[in-house]
Design an enzyme around this catalytic site. Structure first.
Site, PDB file in Angstrom:
ATOM      1  N   HIS A  72      -0.680  97.897  59.176  1.00 45.82           N
ATOM      2  CA  HIS A  72       0.675  98.329  58.827  1.00 45.82           C
ATOM      3  C   HIS A  72       0.714  99.835  58.622  1.00 45.82           C
ATOM      4  O   HIS A  72      -0.044 100.368  57.832  1.00 45.82           O
ATOM      5  CB  HIS A  72       1.155  97.614  57.559  1.00 45.82           C
ATOM      6  CG  HIS A  72       1.674  96.241  57.833  1.00 45.82           C
ATOM      7  ND1 HIS A  72       2.682  95.663  57.103  1.00 45.82           N
ATOM      8  CD2 HIS A  72       1.337  95.339  58.781  1.00 45.82           C
ATOM      9  CE1 HIS A  72       2.938  94.456  57.597  1.00 45.82           C
ATOM     10  NE2 HIS A  72       2.132  94.241  58.597  1.00 45.82           N
ATOM     11  N   TYR A 201       9.171  95.959  48.974  1.00 48.79           N
ATOM     12  CA  TYR A 201       9.142  95.942  47.505  1.00 48.79           C
ATOM     13  C   TYR A 201      10.557  96.256  47.046  1.00 48.79           C
ATOM     14  O   TYR A 201      11.060  97.338  47.327  1.00 48.79           O
ATOM     15  CB  TYR A 201       8.202  97.018  46.959  1.00 48.79           C
ATOM     16  CG  TYR A 201       6.730  96.739  47.177  1.00 48.79           C
ATOM     17  CD1 TYR A 201       5.983  96.069  46.207  1.00 48.79           C
ATOM     18  CD2 TYR A 201       6.073  97.169  48.330  1.00 48.79           C
ATOM     19  CE1 TYR A 201       4.631  95.819  46.391  1.00 48.79           C
ATOM     20  CE2 TYR A 201       4.711  96.931  48.517  1.00 48.79           C
ATOM     21  CZ  TYR A 201       4.003  96.256  47.539  1.00 48.79           C
ATOM     22  OH  TYR A 201       2.660  96.018  47.722  1.00 48.79           O
ATOM     23  N   PRO A 293      -0.043  92.717  40.140  1.00 51.77           N
ATOM     24  CA  PRO A 293      -0.153  92.702  41.600  1.00 51.77           C
ATOM     25  C   PRO A 293       0.706  93.745  42.320  1.00 51.77           C
ATOM     26  O   PRO A 293       0.525  93.960  43.514  1.00 51.77           O
ATOM     27  CB  PRO A 293       0.307  91.288  41.977  1.00 51.77           C
ATOM     28  CG  PRO A 293       1.108  90.814  40.820  1.00 51.77           C
ATOM     29  CD  PRO A 293       0.568  91.494  39.614  1.00 51.77           C
ATOM     30  N   LYS A 297      -3.709  96.238  44.206  1.00 47.00           N
ATOM     31  CA  LYS A 297      -4.948  96.977  43.993  1.00 47.00           C
ATOM     32  C   LYS A 297      -6.122  96.110  43.527  1.00 47.00           C
ATOM     33  O   LYS A 297      -7.258  96.587  43.478  1.00 47.00           O
ATOM     34  CB  LYS A 297      -4.721  98.099  42.958  1.00 47.00           C
ATOM     35  CG  LYS A 297      -3.829  99.212  43.459  1.00 47.00           C
ATOM     36  CD  LYS A 297      -4.476  99.965  44.597  1.00 47.00           C
ATOM     37  CE  LYS A 297      -3.586 101.014  45.217  1.00 47.00           C
ATOM     38  NZ  LYS A 297      -3.660 101.057  46.685  1.00 47.00           N
ATOM     39  N   TYR A 385      -0.983 104.155  47.771  1.00 44.20           N
ATOM     40  CA  TYR A 385      -0.887 102.831  48.387  1.00 44.20           C
ATOM     41  C   TYR A 385      -2.005 102.606  49.400  1.00 44.20           C
ATOM     42  O   TYR A 385      -2.617 101.534  49.438  1.00 44.20           O
ATOM     43  CB  TYR A 385       0.487 102.651  49.044  1.00 44.20           C
ATOM     44  CG  TYR A 385       0.801 101.203  49.303  1.00 44.20           C
ATOM     45  CD1 TYR A 385       1.272 100.378  48.291  1.00 44.20           C
ATOM     46  CD2 TYR A 385       0.605 100.639  50.563  1.00 44.20           C
ATOM     47  CE1 TYR A 385       1.529  99.038  48.504  1.00 44.20           C
ATOM     48  CE2 TYR A 385       0.856  99.300  50.791  1.00 44.20           C
ATOM     49  CZ  TYR A 385       1.323  98.505  49.755  1.00 44.20           C
ATOM     50  OH  TYR A 385       1.565  97.167  49.976  1.00 44.20           O
TER      51      TYR A 385
END
Ligand code: APR
Ligand code: PHB
Length: 394
Positions: A72, A201, A293, A297, A385
């Protein structure tokens, strides 16, 4: 029995460390309380940072991940009905994440261990650790009603949050840091095509939402729910209609629903212990730290600890660098705390908290406007990220 490193726990931490040591010719034995099938039934996050991907490749367990994992190059955030793409690759100078389930990582590691003829004992009971500060550490455990003993140089405590390793460190030495969040995530796995090709998100006044995928035909969704809710309160129909209410119309219209393969509620917690070493015992992964979550990580921080411990042990065995043993805990913790910070930041950014006052809400809204509205803000999110770089062990 004698070996160089006893590894307690056959989750991703223990299996990955075992594989790397095995490849390097460092003897190790894995002790696991559960059966292999039980370990493989646990469903967890599925986002691998670049550094985790590289480490799995180095361990020689990346063949299926490279064939089936989905690279991604971006993720999406959503708030106030706005969709905000975060082009990870562009913002981080070429880094991406891999969508590949933790269950699959664990399965690949188990296969590799079998092939390498690594020694593992599953279904063991009453694991106990001895002489951690002395010259002759050893571990005892029960198998088929008999007590066995393994003498070793080092013990890797990879036995997760509920394990025994952390408890073997005296209470006056161990410091605990913790934040418990006042909500949970209800997750649902289904064989339906994902609603979006990138992760979403989303902040929503009815509660946070996460949309992800395990493959092009399998989806994973999460809803923020009160901790007082039981999973039985959430029929599949209720889940899907709530998810639709929290998504913008265009996405809700695209959502394909289906029956759940798995549904569960997970509480959210941040937790770290210091130090991560006590004599010849080294804590790795969930045994030493837990993240919420948000940001995915957990597995990546476990891989981070494995990376450091493996490189240190290699230098200890092949270059006589015992001085490096003391550097494991501070080195691992520097990266752990940054992962903790990011997970906590993402959790605060995207969830409404009961009891928040109006000022707190305004600050949270301003945070979202700033971080998701400026290139600097987006870059900060993107570099965390995809995963911060590892320090070099030298
Ligand atoms: N003796 C032997 N094994 C034990 C004991 C014990 N007393 N206690 C626990 N274990 C085993 C558990 O059964 C489990 O298989 O240790 C293993 C720990 O695995 P995980 O909990 O998966 O922890 P870790 O390998 O560090 O992986 C971290 O898991 O929880 C997620 O988000 C987290 O993705 C991250 C990853
Ligand atoms: C998941 O796919 O389970 C997942 C993905 C990203 C997260 C958390 C969970 O941040």
């Amino acid at each position: 029995m004698k070996t160089q490193v006893v590894i307690i726990g056959a989750g991703p931490s223990g299996l990955l460390l075992g594989q790397l040591l095995q490849n390097a010719g460092i003897g190790n034995v894995i002790l696991e309380r559960q059966s292999p099938d039980y370990v493989l039934e646990r469903i967890r996050a599925g986002i691998l940072e670049q550094g985790t991907v590289d480490l799995l490749r180095e361990a020689g367990v990346a063949k299926r991940m490279d064939a089936e994992g989905l690279v991604h190059e971006g993720v999406e955030f959503l708030f106030d009905g706005r969709r905000i793409p975060v082009p990870l690759k562009e913002l981080t100078g070429g880094k991406t994440v891999m969508v590949y389930g933790q269950t699959e990582v664990t399965r690949d590691l188990m296969e590799a261990r079998k092939e390498a003829e690594g020694v593992s004992f599953y279904n063991v009971g009453n694991v106990q650790l001895f002489d951690l500060k002395g010259d002759s550490p050893y571990v005892t455990f029960e198998k088929h009603g008999e007590t066995c003993r393994i003498d070793c140089d080092f013990i890797a405590g990879c036995d997760g949050f509920h394990g025994v390793s952390r408890q073997a460190i005296p209470g006056d030495i161990l410091r605990e840091y913790e934040r418990v969040y006042p909500f949970g995530w209800l997750g649902l796995l289904s064989d339906t095509p994902p609603v979006n090709h990138e992760l979403i998100y989303a902040h929503h006044e009815r509660g946070f939402v996460l949309c992800n995928q395990r493959s092009l035909t399998r989806s994973r969704y999460y809803l923020q729910v009160p901790l007082t809710d039981g999973v039985e309160a959430w029929s599949d129909d209720r889940f899907w209609s709530e998810l639709k209410r929290r998504l913008p119309q265009a996405l809700a219209d695209k959502l394909v629903t289906g029956h759940s393969l798995e549904k569960s509620i997970a509480p959210l917690r941040s937790f770290v212990v210091e130090p991560m070493q006590y004599g010849n015992l080294f804590l790795v992964g969930d045994a030493a730290h837990i993240v919420p979550p948000t940001g995915a990580k957990g597995l990546n921080l476990a891989a981070s600890d494995v990376n450091y411990l493996y490189r240190i042990l290699r230098k200890v065995y092949f270059e006589g660098r015992r001085d490096l043993l003391e550097s494991y805990s501070p080195m691992a913790l520097r990266r752990v705390w940054k992962g903790e910070r990011f997970s906590w930041f993402m959790t605060n950014l995207l969830h409404d908290f009961a009891g928040q006052n109006e000022f707190d809400r305004k600050m949270q809204q301003a945070d979202r406007e700033y971080y998701l509205g400026s290139r600097a803000g987006l870059t900060t999110i993107a570099e965390n990220y995809v995963g911060l770089p590892f320090e070099e062990v030298r």
